[in-house]
Scaffold this active site. Structure first.
Site, short mmCIF file in Angstrom:
data_model
loop_
_atom_site.label_atom_id
_atom_site.label_comp_id
_atom_site.label_asym_id
_atom_site.label_seq_id
_atom_site.Cartn_x
_atom_site.Cartn_y
_atom_site.Cartn_z
N ASP A 149 0.80 -1.21 -0.02
CA ASP A 149 0.02 0.09 0.02
C ASP A 149 0.82 1.25 -0.14
O ASP A 149 0.35 2.22 -0.60
CB ASP A 149 -0.97 -0.21 1.21
N GLN A 150 2.19 1.14 0.38
CA GLN A 150 2.96 2.43 0.54
C GLN A 150 3.39 2.82 -0.82
O GLN A 150 3.65 4.09 -0.90
CB GLN A 150 4.30 2.10 1.62
N HIS A 177 -5.79 -2.16 2.82
CA HIS A 177 -4.83 -1.03 3.01
C HIS A 177 -4.55 -0.64 1.44
O HIS A 177 -4.60 0.73 1.22
CB HIS A 177 -3.63 -1.05 3.68
#
Length: 196
Positions: free
Chosen positions: A130-131, A153
């Site tokens: 997700d980052q 996420h």
């Protein structure tokens, strides 16, 4: 610890579509405060044993540390395992020790989590998945990242990044592979206005 970062005019797109094969695993296990080094050894040994059984022939490096009172505040323990692949992919799994849970159980669970991430078919683990979404949205060009099963996420990050940046994402199953996805995004080519 100190770092020095150099600003960039724009983010370069990334293509991570080949997970490669595992070349090595590094395990770092630590204790602090009144906990004995044997707790770190128990976590590291159990993680190493599980990983070696599942990833035969892969080098596993272990460090076990007792942090000094100057380095840590209070009592605690933890372990992190990081796998590196031939294509430069990094996968990680970590845990904090818990009161009442044997250190060997904590270590084995970290080993299981790392092996699961490696077998997911992706190029990033669940924690990184997700980052990278916002970076893909801002990049100058098309990015593509192969992942295992999408986390909630990640789905949320894609939705929010599309709302904020108007970047277009596509997500589709990799043909012939169950629960393996390709996330693609044509970045908005955001530029740092403070650099000439």
């Amino acid at each position: 610890m100190s770092t020095e970062e150099k600003p960039v005019k724009h983010l370069t797109p990334v293509t991570l579509v080949d997970p490669g094969t595992v070349t090595r695993v590094r395990i770092h296990s630590f204790v602090a405060g009144v906990l004995p080094l044997e707790v770190a050894r128990g976590m590291a040994s159990a993680a190493q044993s599980y990983i070696r059984k599942q990833l035969q022939g892969v080098a596993v490096e272990v460090t076990e540390v007792k942090e000094t009172a100057a380095q840590a505040c209070g009592n605690g323990s933890g372990i992190i395992a990081i796998a590196e692949t031939t294509t430069g992919c990094l996968f990680g799994e970590s845990a904090n020790g818990e009161r009442g849970v044997p250190s060997e159980e904590t270590g084995k669970n970290v080993g299981k989590g790392l092996v699961k991430a490696l077998r997911s078919g992706g190029c990033v683990d669940d924690y990184l998945q997700d980052q990278v979404v916002i970076l893909m949205a801002l990049a100058k060009g098309k990015s593509a990242i192969r992942t295992g099963p999408l986390t909630l996420h990640t789905s949320t990050a894609i939705h929010v990044a599309q709302l904020i940046t108007k970047a277009n994402f596509t997500v589709h199953n990799v043909e012939g592979e169950k629960d393996v996805y390709l996330i693609e995004c044509e970045g908005i080519r955001h530029e740092n206005a403070n650099l000439g």
